[in-house]
Motif scaffolding. Structure first.
Motif, mmCIF file in Angstrom:
data_model
loop_
_atom_site.group_PDB
_atom_site.id
_atom_site.type_symbol
_atom_site.label_atom_id
_atom_site.label_comp_id
_atom_site.label_asym_id
_atom_site.label_seq_id
_atom_site.Cartn_x
_atom_site.Cartn_y
_atom_site.Cartn_z
ATOM 1 N N PRO A 165 -10.977 66.270 40.104
ATOM 2 C CA PRO A 165 -10.142 66.097 38.896
ATOM 3 C C PRO A 165 -10.499 67.116 37.816
ATOM 4 O O PRO A 165 -11.612 67.629 37.779
ATOM 5 N N TRP A 166 -9.523 67.348 36.921
ATOM 6 C CA TRP A 166 -9.619 68.489 36.026
ATOM 7 C C TRP A 166 -9.951 68.146 34.584
ATOM 8 O O TRP A 166 -10.341 69.025 33.816
ATOM 9 N N ASP A 167 -9.774 66.897 34.178
ATOM 10 C CA ASP A 167 -9.830 66.615 32.744
ATOM 11 C C ASP A 167 -11.175 66.981 32.108
ATOM 12 O O ASP A 167 -11.227 67.532 31.013
ATOM 13 N N THR A 168 -12.298 66.726 32.806
ATOM 14 C CA THR A 168 -13.605 67.040 32.226
ATOM 15 C C THR A 168 -13.799 68.541 32.086
ATOM 16 O O THR A 168 -14.208 69.046 31.025
ATOM 17 N N ARG A 169 -13.499 69.292 33.140
ATOM 18 C CA ARG A 169 -13.690 70.744 33.107
ATOM 19 C C ARG A 169 -12.732 71.391 32.096
ATOM 20 O O ARG A 169 -13.119 72.308 31.365
ATOM 21 N N ILE A 170 -11.478 70.928 32.067
ATOM 22 C CA ILE A 170 -10.534 71.464 31.077
ATOM 23 C C ILE A 170 -11.008 71.127 29.671
ATOM 24 O O ILE A 170 -10.901 71.951 28.749
ATOM 25 N N GLY A 171 -11.525 69.923 29.499
ATOM 26 C CA GLY A 171 -12.031 69.527 28.186
ATOM 27 C C GLY A 171 -13.117 70.450 27.678
ATOM 28 O O GLY A 171 -13.155 70.800 26.489
ATOM 29 N N ASP A 172 -14.001 70.899 28.584
ATOM 30 C CA ASP A 172 -15.056 71.824 28.177
ATOM 31 C C ASP A 172 -14.461 73.151 27.699
ATOM 32 O O ASP A 172 -14.938 73.744 26.725
ATOM 33 N N ALA A 173 -13.420 73.639 28.399
ATOM 34 C CA ALA A 173 -12.791 74.900 28.004
ATOM 35 C C ALA A 173 -12.018 74.753 26.698
ATOM 36 O O ALA A 173 -12.009 75.657 25.854
ATOM 37 N N VAL A 174 -11.346 73.606 26.531
ATOM 38 C CA VAL A 174 -10.536 73.375 25.337
ATOM 39 C C VAL A 174 -11.409 73.214 24.097
ATOM 40 O O VAL A 174 -11.022 73.617 22.991
ATOM 41 N N ALA A 175 -12.599 72.658 24.285
ATOM 42 C CA ALA A 175 -13.452 72.329 23.132
ATOM 43 C C ALA A 175 -13.728 73.546 22.259
ATOM 44 O O ALA A 175 -13.672 73.469 21.024
ATOM 45 N N GLY A 176 -14.018 74.687 22.884
ATOM 46 C CA GLY A 176 -14.311 75.887 22.100
ATOM 47 C C GLY A 176 -13.125 76.340 21.278
ATOM 48 O O GLY A 176 -13.283 76.789 20.130
ATOM 49 N N VAL A 177 -11.932 76.230 21.826
ATOM 50 C CA VAL A 177 -10.727 76.655 21.113
ATOM 51 C C VAL A 177 -10.450 75.720 19.943
ATOM 52 O O VAL A 177 -10.159 76.162 18.818
ATOM 53 N N VAL A 178 -10.534 74.413 20.192
ATOM 54 C CA VAL A 178 -10.234 73.436 19.147
ATOM 55 C C VAL A 178 -11.267 73.509 18.027
ATOM 56 O O VAL A 178 -10.931 73.409 16.834
ATOM 57 N N THR A 179 -12.532 73.711 18.396
ATOM 58 C CA THR A 179 -13.581 73.820 17.383
ATOM 59 C C THR A 179 -13.332 75.002 16.454
ATOM 60 O O THR A 179 -13.621 74.942 15.258
ATOM 61 N N ALA A 180 -12.763 76.078 17.015
ATOM 62 C CA ALA A 180 -12.459 77.262 16.212
ATOM 63 C C ALA A 180 -11.168 77.109 15.422
ATOM 64 O O ALA A 180 -10.758 78.041 14.724
ATOM 65 N N GLY A 181 -10.501 75.962 15.541
ATOM 66 C CA GLY A 181 -9.279 75.720 14.782
ATOM 67 C C GLY A 181 -8.007 76.081 15.506
ATOM 68 O O GLY A 181 -6.933 76.077 14.908
ATOM 69 N N GLY A 182 -8.108 76.400 16.803
ATOM 70 C CA GLY A 182 -6.929 76.761 17.573
ATOM 71 C C GLY A 182 -6.375 75.589 18.369
ATOM 72 O O GLY A 182 -6.911 74.487 18.349
ATOM 73 N N SER A 183 -5.289 75.851 19.068
ATOM 74 C CA SER A 183 -4.641 74.838 19.899
ATOM 75 C C SER A 183 -4.700 75.248 21.358
ATOM 76 O O SER A 183 -4.914 76.415 21.699
ATOM 77 N N ALA A 184 -4.495 74.270 22.235
ATOM 78 C CA ALA A 184 -4.474 74.513 23.673
ATOM 79 C C ALA A 184 -3.243 73.857 24.267
ATOM 80 O O ALA A 184 -2.803 72.797 23.816
ATOM 81 N N LEU A 185 -2.680 74.511 25.289
ATOM 82 C CA LEU A 185 -1.558 73.968 26.046
ATOM 83 C C LEU A 185 -2.051 73.703 27.461
ATOM 84 O O LEU A 185 -2.548 74.614 28.127
ATOM 85 N N VAL A 186 -1.918 72.463 27.921
ATOM 86 C CA VAL A 186 -2.325 72.079 29.271
ATOM 87 C C VAL A 186 -1.074 71.622 30.007
ATOM 88 O O VAL A 186 -0.395 70.695 29.572
ATOM 89 N N MET A 187 -0.773 72.279 31.127
ATOM 90 C CA MET A 187 0.490 72.039 31.821
ATOM 91 C C MET A 187 0.228 71.560 33.243
ATOM 92 O O MET A 187 -0.686 72.034 33.922
#
Length: 591
Positions: A147-169
């Motif tokens: 499953p992907w949610d944990t690994r994607i969450g790790d990648a998304v965290a850096g972007v969100v922390t910097a104030g950016g957004s992420a698109l997961v499709m």
């Protein structure tokens, strides 16, 4: 010396001019029309406006703002909605997509807009605040089963922390919901779900928040591939290569293709996830990462169907014994029924029925649906009687219930230990102890050039449903156990097959070694073929026409089709103006 009437004190009067592409599905308005912007009206690139055209009030999209003299210009009547639906970078991608998919620009612009008029969202306590998102363009491929949610969450965290957004499709609504649930736990208050399964008002609300509030995680189906997303720093696509990521209706937009283009223009990172990458994506050379060392899925047992006597049924002895064992141990099993036509084998010599010309499965037809070769009896022995080696969901459930009992066999979600389903049921399927493929040959022999990689992807997903560990395995029945795909499945590694496929297809001028495009038309003019040849010239080779489901079909082929796509726009426009129904399939996958 007199002054020019349009001169004010010797200085020429200039006004703001908006170039507007009317929201009409025709190539005739691609260049847009110039309109004067009235004083006090706030109009910018991407705004939805109302303008006069041909005696009507027409909705349109502003694609540029300039200054010029006002002579002869009608005025923009009104601005519709509070928000622009694209900016300059996204407009560049939309223009590219209009050419690539041989579609009117307005049709692509509409894909960036929500179903209702965009409204500025109400900022609530807890809404994320924007920041400076670091510019970093990198394309990666995560090779694994999820499953992907944990690994994607790790990648998304850096972007969100910097104030950016992420698109997961993801390709299906079921997978979108599972991902949103997992990511929602990690990023409370930041996850927004978008799909065509929601109502127009809800989709518009999510669109408006995504377009204006950086720091969100938008989890969506393919419909959001061209949405404007504030501070977009990362896009992740789960299930790369799956059909749910590509529109079937024209324009046949592929989410991976447009996101790849967007990532280079808008400069955000792109991560693709899957078990079996497409050869097209591998040719673009992303950074490939195996998420687990060694095998990508569990143990696979092959059952040679050539040893079964004629009339033995679709479920062999090995599978029957294994299913009984799973039930005795209190385990669960999944049995795959391919929705397409099952493979056929000769009753006399038990060899698969294949087209001797192209090697695909022609079913029971007398003419190969792929290459139009005439078919006779069995290529091996000349026999004329064939039997199916697979079956649909209904027949499989009936046969399984006959030896396991009706209470043991059901569908996903009903709590029964043996689930019979199609590829659609693999999305979100809980891990099972035994995965069964009754007909492993049918998916690999589909009548299109991507059959091997598509078949491998389906079989690998089914095998992966059994997971790894003691007592877990997959069983695949086949009448061609020497096929390279089955060796890849036994080794748990798809790459050798994909590399061989890419090499052989490139030699033949097929993707990724060339480009294909299909033009289909109903009620095409009598000189349609000649019009296509004239328009294409030496830009591409034209094959056809051929009948396809009541339509006339042509194949356009070249090493690079960019010039051909531009040339085809005029032909498609003329045919549609004369009442023909035309479908253009850019990058076809069923050919």
């Amino acid at each position: 010396m007199g002054c020019d009437p349009g001169d004010a004190g010797g200085r020429r009067l200039l006004i703001r001019i908006a170039r507007v592409v009317p929201d009409l599905a025709t190539f005739a308005v691609d260049d847009g029309f110039a309109y004067a912007v009235p004083e006090g009206l706030d109009v910018g690139v991407g705004a939805i406006v109302r303008v006069p055209l041909g005696g009507r009030r027409i909705r349109g999209y502003v694609v540029s703002i300039s200054e010029g003299p006002p002579e002869g210009l009608k005025e923009v009547l009104a601005v519709s909605g509070d928000l622009p639906v694209f900016d300059g970078d996204l407009l560049e991608v939309l223009r590219w997509a209009a050419v690539h998919y041989v579609a009117p620009l307005a049709t692509l612009l509409a894909k960036a807009a929500p179903p209702n008029l965009p409204r500025a969202p109400l900022h609530r306590d807890g809404d994320p605040a924007g920041g400076d998102v670091p510019t970093r363009v990198r394309t990666r491929y995560w090779l694994g089963p999820g499953p992907w949610d944990t690994r994607i969450g790790d990648a998304v965290a850096g972007v969100v922390t910097a104030g950016g957004s992420a698109l997961v499709m993801a390709p299906s609504l079921a997978e979108v919901r599972l991902l949103a649930e997992g990511l929602g736990t990690r990023f409370p208050g930041r996850v927004r779900v978008a799909s065509s399964g929601l109502g127009n008002a809800e989709v518009t609300r999510v669109w408006s928040e995504a377009a204006t509030l950086p720091g969100l995680v938008v989890v969506a189906t393919r419909d959001a591939a061209l949405w404007p997303i504030a501070g977009l720093g990362l896009a992740v696509v789960v299930g790369e290569g799956r059909r749910g990521l590509k529109d079937r209706a024209t324009p046949t937009v592929d989410a991976v293709t447009v996101l790849w283009r967007r990532s280079t223009v808008e400069r955000f990172s792109l991560i693709l996830c899957g078990l079996v990458p497409t050869t097209d994506v591998l040719a673009r050379a992303p950074q490939l990462t195996r998420l687990e060392p060694g095998r990508l899925w569990g143990l696979v047992e092959l059952v040679d169907r050539r040893e079964d006597p004629p009339g033995a049924g679709v479920i062999g002895t090995t599978i029957r014994r294994s299913l009984h064992a799973v039930l005795r141990s209190g385990g669960r099993a999944f049995v795959l029924a391919d929705r397409r036509s099952p493979a056929l084998r000769c009753v006399q010599c038990r060899a698969l029925r294949l087209c001797p010309s192209c090697g695909s499965d022609p079913g029971r037809t007398a003419i190969c649906p792929r290459c139009a070769a005439e078919l006779g009896g069995c290529a091996g022995c000349g026999g004329g009687h064939f039997e199916a080696v697979g079956a649909g969901v209904g027949r499989l459930r009936h046969e399984l219930a006959g030896f396991l009992g009706p209470a043991a066999v059901g569908e996903r979600g009903d709590g029964r230990p043996v689930v019979v389903g199609t590829e659609r049921d693999l999305a979100g399927l809980d891990q099972v102890d035994l995965a069964v493929v009754v007909d492993g040959d049918g998916p690999l022999r589909a009548p299109h050039y991507r059959a091997v990689e598509d078949g491998l992807r389906l079989l690998a997903r089914t095998v992966a449903a059994a997971g790894t560990g003691r007592g877990r395995k997959a069983i695949i029945q086949t009448s061609d156990p020497g096929h390279p795909v089955f060796e890849a499945l036994r080794r748990g590694d798809p790459m050798p097959v994909l590399e061989a496929e890419a090499s052989s297809r490139s030699t033949a001028g097929l993707p990724p070694g060339g480009e294909l495009l299909v033009v289909e038309a109903a009620d095409a003019p009598g000189d349609a073929a000649e019009a296509l040849r004239t328009a294409l010239g030496n830009r591409a080779s034209l094959h056809g026409p051929a009948d396809h489901r009541g339509r006339v079909r042509w194949l356009v082929r070249a090493a690079d089709l960019r010039a051909a796509r531009v040339a085809l726009r005029g032909v498609v426009h003329e045919w549609r103006e004369h009442g023909a129904r035309v479908r253009v399939d850019a990058d076809p996958i069923d050919l």
